[in-house]
Design a protein around this motif. Structure first.
Motif, PDB file in Angstrom:
ATOM      1  N   ASP A   1      46.991  40.304  49.468  1.00  0.00           N
ATOM      2  CA  ASP A   1      48.427  40.109  49.318  1.00  0.00           C
ATOM      3  C   ASP A   1      49.139  40.960  50.366  1.00  0.00           C
ATOM      4  OD1 ASP A   1      48.339  42.733  48.367  1.00  0.00           O
ATOM      5  OD2 ASP A   1      48.808  42.203  46.307  1.00  0.00           O
ATOM      6  N   GLU A   2      50.462  41.075  50.250  1.00  0.00           N
ATOM      7  CA  GLU A   2      51.201  41.813  51.276  1.00  0.00           C
ATOM      8  C   GLU A   2      50.865  43.299  51.286  1.00  0.00           C
ATOM      9  OE1 GLU A   2      53.965  41.940  47.709  1.00  0.00           O
ATOM     10  OE2 GLU A   2      53.287  40.201  48.830  1.00  0.00           O
ATOM     11  N   GLU A   3      50.267  43.810  50.228  1.00  0.00           N
ATOM     12  CA  GLU A   3      49.889  45.223  50.164  1.00  0.00           C
ATOM     13  C   GLU A   3      48.518  45.491  50.776  1.00  0.00           C
ATOM     14  OE1 GLU A   3      50.235  46.630  46.168  1.00  0.00           O
ATOM     15  OE2 GLU A   3      52.273  45.857  45.962  1.00  0.00           O
ATOM     16  N   GLY A   4      47.740  44.453  51.024  1.00  0.00           N
ATOM     17  CA  GLY A   4      46.422  44.654  51.615  1.00  0.00           C
ATOM     18  C   GLY A   4      45.342  43.848  50.910  1.00  0.00           C
ATOM     19  N   VAL A   5      44.118  44.329  51.045  1.00  0.00           N
ATOM     20  CA  VAL A   5      42.944  43.662  50.476  1.00  0.00           C
ATOM     21  C   VAL A   5      42.338  44.566  49.420  1.00  0.00           C
ATOM     22  CG1 VAL A   5      40.660  42.712  50.983  1.00  0.00           C
ATOM     23  CG2 VAL A   5      42.504  42.459  52.652  1.00  0.00           C
ATOM     24  N   HIS A   6      42.014  43.974  48.272  1.00  0.00           N
ATOM     25  CA  HIS A   6      41.410  44.702  47.164  1.00  0.00           C
ATOM     26  C   HIS A   6      40.204  43.896  46.687  1.00  0.00           C
ATOM     27  CE1 HIS A   6      45.264  46.781  47.132  1.00  0.00           C
ATOM     28  NE2 HIS A   6      45.794  45.573  47.222  1.00  0.00           N
TER      29      HIS A   6
ATOM     30  N   GLU B   1      59.244  28.645  45.229  1.00  0.00           N
ATOM     31  CA  GLU B   1      59.856  28.465  46.547  1.00  0.00           C
ATOM     32  C   GLU B   1      58.826  28.177  47.634  1.00  0.00           C
ATOM     33  OE1 GLU B   1      60.815  31.361  44.596  1.00  0.00           O
ATOM     34  OE2 GLU B   1      62.260  29.947  43.760  1.00  0.00           O
ATOM     35  N   GLY B   2      57.548  28.192  47.277  1.00  0.00           N
ATOM     36  CA  GLY B   2      56.496  27.913  48.238  1.00  0.00           C
ATOM     37  C   GLY B   2      55.962  29.146  48.937  1.00  0.00           C
ATOM     38  N   GLN B   3      56.363  30.313  48.488  1.00  0.00           N
ATOM     39  CA  GLN B   3      55.861  31.550  49.086  1.00  0.00           C
ATOM     40  C   GLN B   3      54.500  31.884  48.481  1.00  0.00           C
ATOM     41  OE1 GLN B   3      58.186  35.051  48.260  1.00  0.00           O
ATOM     42  NE2 GLN B   3      57.027  36.306  49.691  1.00  0.00           N
ATOM     43  N   MET B   4      53.505  32.121  49.359  1.00  0.00           N
ATOM     44  CA  MET B   4      52.186  32.501  48.871  1.00  0.00           C
ATOM     45  C   MET B   4      52.250  33.955  48.399  1.00  0.00           C
ATOM     46  SD  MET B   4      48.427  32.010  50.600  1.00  0.00           S
ATOM     47  CE  MET B   4      49.063  32.403  52.198  1.00  0.00           C
ATOM     48  N   VAL B   5      51.831  34.192  47.161  1.00  0.00           N
ATOM     49  CA  VAL B   5      51.905  35.511  46.559  1.00  0.00           C
ATOM     50  C   VAL B   5      50.604  36.278  46.768  1.00  0.00           C
ATOM     51  CG1 VAL B   5      52.255  36.746  44.385  1.00  0.00           C
ATOM     52  CG2 VAL B   5      53.543  34.666  44.846  1.00  0.00           C
ATOM     53  N   VAL B   6      49.483  35.614  46.552  1.00  0.00           N
ATOM     54  CA  VAL B   6      48.176  36.265  46.683  1.00  0.00           C
ATOM     55  C   VAL B   6      47.100  35.204  46.868  1.00  0.00           C
ATOM     56  CG1 VAL B   6      47.681  36.338  44.205  1.00  0.00           C
ATOM     57  CG2 VAL B   6      46.715  38.101  45.674  1.00  0.00           C
ATOM     58  N   VAL B   7      46.011  35.591  47.529  1.00  0.00           N
ATOM     59  CA  VAL B   7      44.859  34.712  47.720  1.00  0.00           C
ATOM     60  C   VAL B   7      43.614  35.452  47.242  1.00  0.00           C
ATOM     61  CG1 VAL B   7      43.417  33.496  49.393  1.00  0.00           C
ATOM     62  CG2 VAL B   7      45.881  33.626  49.745  1.00  0.00           C
ATOM     63  N   ALA B   8      42.810  34.770  46.461  1.00  0.00           N
ATOM     64  CA  ALA B   8      41.530  35.316  46.019  1.00  0.00           C
ATOM     65  C   ALA B   8      40.417  34.524  46.685  1.00  0.00           C
ATOM     66  CB  ALA B   8      41.394  35.224  44.501  1.00  0.00           C
TER      67      ALA B   8
ATOM     68  N   GLY C   1      23.303  44.455  29.570  1.00  0.00           N
ATOM     69  CA  GLY C   1      23.032  43.998  28.218  1.00  0.00           C
ATOM     70  C   GLY C   1      24.051  42.964  27.781  1.00  0.00           C
ATOM     71  N   ASP C   2      24.712  43.225  26.642  1.00  0.00           N
ATOM     72  CA  ASP C   2      25.693  42.269  26.133  1.00  0.00           C
ATOM     73  C   ASP C   2      27.122  42.618  26.554  1.00  0.00           C
ATOM     74  OD1 ASP C   2      26.046  44.507  24.553  1.00  0.00           O
ATOM     75  OD2 ASP C   2      26.308  43.378  22.689  1.00  0.00           O
ATOM     76  N   LYS C   3      27.263  43.503  27.534  1.00  0.00           N
ATOM     77  CA  LYS C   3      28.592  43.912  27.986  1.00  0.00           C
ATOM     78  C   LYS C   3      28.816  43.541  29.442  1.00  0.00           C
ATOM     79  CE  LYS C   3      29.056  47.626  24.735  1.00  0.00           C
ATOM     80  NZ  LYS C   3      29.082  49.025  24.494  1.00  0.00           N
ATOM     81  N   LYS C   4      30.062  43.153  29.710  1.00  0.00           N
ATOM     82  CA  LYS C   4      30.489  42.903  31.082  1.00  0.00           C
ATOM     83  C   LYS C   4      31.638  43.849  31.366  1.00  0.00           C
ATOM     84  CE  LYS C   4      29.457  37.971  31.325  1.00  0.00           C
ATOM     85  NZ  LYS C   4      29.998  36.663  31.694  1.00  0.00           N
ATOM     86  N   GLN C   5      31.623  44.433  32.543  1.00  0.00           N
ATOM     87  CA  GLN C   5      32.723  45.308  32.916  1.00  0.00           C
ATOM     88  C   GLN C   5      33.261  44.892  34.274  1.00  0.00           C
ATOM     89  OE1 GLN C   5      31.898  49.468  33.594  1.00  0.00           O
ATOM     90  NE2 GLN C   5      34.010  49.986  33.162  1.00  0.00           N
ATOM     91  N   MET C   6      34.568  44.689  34.339  1.00  0.00           N
ATOM     92  CA  MET C   6      35.228  44.391  35.602  1.00  0.00           C
ATOM     93  C   MET C   6      35.594  45.730  36.241  1.00  0.00           C
ATOM     94  SD  MET C   6      36.419  41.996  37.677  1.00  0.00           S
ATOM     95  CE  MET C   6      36.384  40.540  36.663  1.00  0.00           C
ATOM     96  N   VAL C   7      35.282  45.874  37.520  1.00  0.00           N
ATOM     97  CA  VAL C   7      35.655  47.066  38.266  1.00  0.00           C
ATOM     98  C   VAL C   7      36.479  46.643  39.471  1.00  0.00           C
ATOM     99  CG1 VAL C   7      33.719  48.510  37.513  1.00  0.00           C
ATOM    100  CG2 VAL C   7      33.448  47.060  39.523  1.00  0.00           C
ATOM    101  N   GLN C   8      37.343  47.543  39.931  1.00  0.00           N
ATOM    102  CA  GLN C   8      38.145  47.253  41.117  1.00  0.00           C
ATOM    103  C   GLN C   8      37.928  48.350  42.140  1.00  0.00           C
ATOM    104  OE1 GLN C   8      42.090  47.180  39.361  1.00  0.00           O
ATOM    105  NE2 GLN C   8      42.557  49.165  40.245  1.00  0.00           N
ATOM    106  N   SER C   9      38.036  47.980  43.405  1.00  0.00           N
ATOM    107  CA  SER C   9      37.857  48.965  44.462  1.00  0.00           C
ATOM    108  C   SER C   9      39.053  49.897  44.497  1.00  0.00           C
ATOM    109  CB  SER C   9      37.682  48.281  45.819  1.00  0.00           C
ATOM    110  OG  SER C   9      38.845  47.560  46.181  1.00  0.00           O
ATOM    111  N   MET C  10      38.759  51.144  44.815  1.00  0.00           N
ATOM    112  CA  MET C  10      39.798  52.147  44.987  1.00  0.00           C
ATOM    113  C   MET C  10      39.503  52.801  46.332  1.00  0.00           C
ATOM    114  SD  MET C  10      42.490  53.338  43.481  1.00  0.00           S
ATOM    115  CE  MET C  10      42.261  52.658  41.857  1.00  0.00           C
ATOM    116  N   GLY C  11      40.284  52.445  47.328  1.00  0.00           N
ATOM    117  CA  GLY C  11      40.001  52.942  48.672  1.00  0.00           C
ATOM    118  C   GLY C  11      38.820  52.198  49.274  1.00  0.00           C
TER     119      GLY C  11
END
Length: 146
Positions: free
Chosen positions: A111-116, A71-78, A124-134
């Protein structure tokens, strides 16, 4: 649920660096919404991710991805940012959590809930994705072995 799916989609494309935009026919509603929100966008590439349209583009020397429904509604922006662009306490705690590891990707999801914020820490050979909490804390999001 959509935010979780989109964050995972962005995370996987960042981690694998295999995001390739296909030739997608975008509806007039979606194009109008995009052009209304991002007048200065350049190098726009469209893809379809399930039931959403994804626009990858540059604006003011930064990379973005915006997601729209049919419908053309923006859901989220990165917005892809540097660790220096993080709020002070998040930047400090991310550097502390990374320790000897390397912070390779950081992006901001709005998004409509805020910024994250999300980041990738390589050790080494590992990658870990982390997300902000507060405003001061990072929690694990996804682990990927390379």
């Amino acid at each position: 649920m959509k935010k979780l799916f989109i964050a995972l989609t962005i995370a996987l494309s960042v981690l694998t660096m295999s995001a390739s935009a296909a030739d997608v026919k975008v509806s007039a509603k979606v194009l109008a919404a995009f052009e209304s929100n991002f007048k200065k966008a350049s190098d726009v590439k469209w893809a379809q991710v399930r039931d959403l349209y994804q626009a990858d583009f540059k604006m003011e020397d930064q990379k973005y991805s915006a997601y729209f429904n049919a419908e053309g509604q923006m859901v989220v922006v990165a917005r892809f940012i540097t660790e220096e662009q993080l709020p002070h306490f998040l930047k400090s705690s991310l550097k502390e959590q990374a320790g000897e590891g390397h912070i390779s990707y950081v992006f901001e999801l709005s998004d409509e809930e805020g910024v994250h914020y999300y980041a990738t820490i390589e050790k080494g050979d590992k990658k870990q994705m982390v997300q902000s909490m507060g405003t001061r804390k990072w929690v694990p999001y996804k682990k990927v072995k390379i």
